[in-house]
Design a protein around this motif. Structure first.
Motif, PDB file in Angstrom:
ATOM      1  N   THR A 183      -5.280  -9.204 -15.932  1.00  0.00           N
ATOM      2  CA  THR A 183      -5.356  -7.775 -15.624  1.00  0.00           C
ATOM      3  C   THR A 183      -3.951  -7.246 -15.357  1.00  0.00           C
ATOM      4  OG1 THR A 183      -7.550  -8.043 -14.621  1.00  0.00           O
ATOM      5  CG2 THR A 183      -6.356  -6.025 -14.100  1.00  0.00           C
ATOM      6  N   ALA A 184      -3.599  -6.166 -16.017  1.00  0.00           N
ATOM      7  CA  ALA A 184      -2.247  -5.614 -15.883  1.00  0.00           C
ATOM      8  C   ALA A 184      -2.025  -5.022 -14.495  1.00  0.00           C
ATOM      9  CB  ALA A 184      -2.022  -4.546 -16.950  1.00  0.00           C
ATOM     10  N   GLU A 185      -0.771  -4.775 -14.170  1.00  0.00           N
ATOM     11  CA  GLU A 185      -0.413  -4.255 -12.850  1.00  0.00           C
ATOM     12  C   GLU A 185      -1.043  -2.880 -12.618  1.00  0.00           C
ATOM     13  OE1 GLU A 185       3.165  -4.072  -9.738  1.00  0.00           O
ATOM     14  OE2 GLU A 185       3.788  -4.157 -11.827  1.00  0.00           O
ATOM     15  N   VAL A 186      -1.511  -2.671 -11.405  1.00  0.00           N
ATOM     16  CA  VAL A 186      -2.076  -1.394 -10.969  1.00  0.00           C
ATOM     17  C   VAL A 186      -1.109  -0.772  -9.974  1.00  0.00           C
ATOM     18  CG1 VAL A 186      -4.010  -0.291  -9.770  1.00  0.00           C
ATOM     19  CG2 VAL A 186      -4.436  -2.215 -11.325  1.00  0.00           C
ATOM     20  N   ILE A 187      -0.919   0.538 -10.061  1.00  0.00           N
ATOM     21  CA  ILE A 187      -0.003   1.236  -9.157  1.00  0.00           C
ATOM     22  C   ILE A 187      -0.776   1.729  -7.932  1.00  0.00           C
ATOM     23  CG2 ILE A 187       1.622   3.145  -8.886  1.00  0.00           C
ATOM     24  CD1 ILE A 187       1.959   3.120 -11.948  1.00  0.00           C
ATOM     25  N   TYR A 188      -0.316   1.326  -6.746  1.00  0.00           N
ATOM     26  CA  TYR A 188      -0.882   1.834  -5.493  1.00  0.00           C
ATOM     27  C   TYR A 188      -0.085   3.082  -5.120  1.00  0.00           C
ATOM     28  CZ  TYR A 188      -2.228   1.935  -0.520  1.00  0.00           C
ATOM     29  OH  TYR A 188      -2.693   2.308   0.722  1.00  0.00           O
ATOM     30  N   GLY A 189      -0.750   4.244  -5.168  1.00  0.00           N
ATOM     31  CA  GLY A 189      -0.031   5.505  -5.035  1.00  0.00           C
ATOM     32  C   GLY A 189       0.317   5.921  -3.617  1.00  0.00           C
ATOM     33  N   ALA A 190      -0.447   5.483  -2.623  1.00  0.00           N
ATOM     34  CA  ALA A 190      -0.201   5.924  -1.249  1.00  0.00           C
ATOM     35  C   ALA A 190       1.176   5.467  -0.778  1.00  0.00           C
ATOM     36  CB  ALA A 190      -1.274   5.367  -0.321  1.00  0.00           C
ATOM     37  N   GLY A 191       1.919   6.369  -0.164  1.00  0.00           N
ATOM     38  CA  GLY A 191       3.239   6.030   0.359  1.00  0.00           C
ATOM     39  C   GLY A 191       4.357   6.159  -0.653  1.00  0.00           C
ATOM     40  N   LYS A 192       4.015   6.393  -1.919  1.00  0.00           N
ATOM     41  CA  LYS A 192       5.035   6.566  -2.952  1.00  0.00           C
ATOM     42  C   LYS A 192       5.180   8.058  -3.264  1.00  0.00           C
ATOM     43  CE  LYS A 192       4.350   2.122  -5.351  1.00  0.00           C
ATOM     44  NZ  LYS A 192       3.242   1.565  -4.545  1.00  0.00           N
ATOM     45  N   THR A 193       6.371   8.475  -3.614  1.00  0.00           N
ATOM     46  CA  THR A 193       6.579   9.860  -4.018  1.00  0.00           C
ATOM     47  C   THR A 193       6.064  10.048  -5.442  1.00  0.00           C
ATOM     48  OG1 THR A 193       8.770   9.475  -4.989  1.00  0.00           O
ATOM     49  CG2 THR A 193       8.678   9.938  -2.617  1.00  0.00           C
ATOM     50  N   PRO A 194       5.755  11.282  -5.830  1.00  0.00           N
ATOM     51  CA  PRO A 194       5.328  11.519  -7.213  1.00  0.00           C
ATOM     52  C   PRO A 194       6.357  11.033  -8.226  1.00  0.00           C
ATOM     53  CG  PRO A 194       4.806  13.422  -5.862  1.00  0.00           C
ATOM     54  CD  PRO A 194       5.625  12.503  -5.005  1.00  0.00           C
ATOM     55  N   GLU A 195       7.636  11.198  -7.898  1.00  0.00           N
ATOM     56  CA  GLU A 195       8.701  10.753  -8.805  1.00  0.00           C
ATOM     57  C   GLU A 195       8.690   9.239  -8.974  1.00  0.00           C
ATOM     58  OE1 GLU A 195       9.749  14.684  -7.102  1.00  0.00           O
ATOM     59  OE2 GLU A 195       9.115  12.779  -6.231  1.00  0.00           O
ATOM     60  N   GLN A 196       8.448   8.512  -7.896  1.00  0.00           N
ATOM     61  CA  GLN A 196       8.396   7.054  -7.965  1.00  0.00           C
ATOM     62  C   GLN A 196       7.213   6.585  -8.803  1.00  0.00           C
ATOM     63  OE1 GLN A 196       8.354   6.211  -3.754  1.00  0.00           O
ATOM     64  NE2 GLN A 196      10.536   5.717  -3.708  1.00  0.00           N
ATOM     65  N   ILE A 197       6.064   7.201  -8.586  1.00  0.00           N
ATOM     66  CA  ILE A 197       4.873   6.819  -9.359  1.00  0.00           C
ATOM     67  C   ILE A 197       5.112   7.058 -10.843  1.00  0.00           C
ATOM     68  CG2 ILE A 197       2.415   7.258  -9.740  1.00  0.00           C
ATOM     69  CD1 ILE A 197       2.231   8.139  -6.816  1.00  0.00           C
ATOM     70  N   LEU A 198       5.720   8.201 -11.174  1.00  0.00           N
ATOM     71  CA  LEU A 198       5.993   8.526 -12.568  1.00  0.00           C
ATOM     72  C   LEU A 198       6.923   7.502 -13.208  1.00  0.00           C
ATOM     73  CD1 LEU A 198       5.837  10.397 -15.025  1.00  0.00           C
ATOM     74  CD2 LEU A 198       7.719  11.730 -14.021  1.00  0.00           C
TER      75      LEU A 198
END
Length: 248
Positions: free
Chosen positions: A50-65
């Motif tokens: 299973t490929a990596e999943v991004i945990y969005g909490a605590g990250k800025t929108p720019e970091q997630i992008l």
């Protein structure tokens, strides 16, 4: 790179349709990329299926992008983001074709794959208030290639509602039982089903529920055999474990 892609490369080398040098070039891609603030793991699908999943909490929108772009550039076909805010979704939607689910706070880039699990995963909740956690579990399970059956608001306060779905319970490959308050749903389902039951305590409840701790302890002390427990509100963790079982 997914496990199937590696198998295809090795099969091509064995058949002579690809030479060793080209295969080495394909396989020696960097296992991760250093973005400074994050190190996206590009070999996770190869190692774990299973490929990596991004945990969005605590990250800025720019970091997630930036993390999503890194995964996409390395060929990851479907990118799943959990605990994502509406603000981050709106920001990312300007650059990537993101599908965002408000209730579960999950975002998906790319297409959810066709189900390839052995059977069905049932996601059941004690009440409607548990649905945000349940939808996180259901959407994540679908993203991992599973057929999901949703049974919502079938808690023990009206047991006949659950018993009306005995066929779905009896034929499931895995059941995710999600409940707050006293968390009794997992024990009841565990006493009916012949498959693994993954219990998810939620933070739903009045003061003495202690933010889900009461349900967590009840589920940990379940007298029903075959019940395992994940952390409070951890729909993603339950979905991942259920998917692993359903793909055995």
């Amino acid at each position: 790179m997914e496990q199937k892609e590696v198998r295809d490369i090795l099969t091509a080398v064995a058949s002579g349709s690809m030479n060793v040098e080209d295969a080495m070039l394909r396989l020696k891609m960097e296992p991760f990329e250093d973005l400074g603030f994050a190190k996206p793991d590009h070999h996770r699908a190869f190692r774990q299926g299973t490929a990596e999943v991004i945990y969005g909490a605590g990250k800025t929108p720019e970091q997630i992008l930036k993390i999503a772009v890194s995964l996409k550039n390395q060929g990851q076909k479907m990118i799943l983001i959990t605990r994502m805010s509406r603000e981050a979704a709106d920001f990312m939607g300007k650059d990537l074709p993101l599908k965002y689910d408000e209730m579960s706070r999950t975002g998906i880039i790319g297409e959810i794959p066709a189900p390839d699990g052995v059977g069905k995963i049932v996601v059941a909740t004690g009440g409607t208030s548990d649905m945000p956690v349940a939808e996180e579990a259901a959407i994540c399970a679908e993203a991992f290639g599973n057929e999901v059956v949703r049974l919502y608001d079938v808690g023990v306060a009206g047991l006949h509602r659950l018993l009306a779905h005995q066929e779905e319970i009896m034929t499931a490959r895995v059941i995710i039982a999600i409940a707050g308050m006293e968390g009794a749903l997992a024990s009841v389902i565990g006493g009916l089903a012949d498959c693994p039951v993954i219990a998810v305590p939620t933070s739903v409840g009045y003061g003495a529920s202690f933010g889900g701790l009461s349900a967590l302890l009840s589920m940990l002390n379940s007298c029903a055999s075959g019940v395992s427990v994940v952390n409070i509100d951890n729909g993603f963790g339950a979905a991942y474990q259920a998917s692993m079982i359903n793909h055995l």
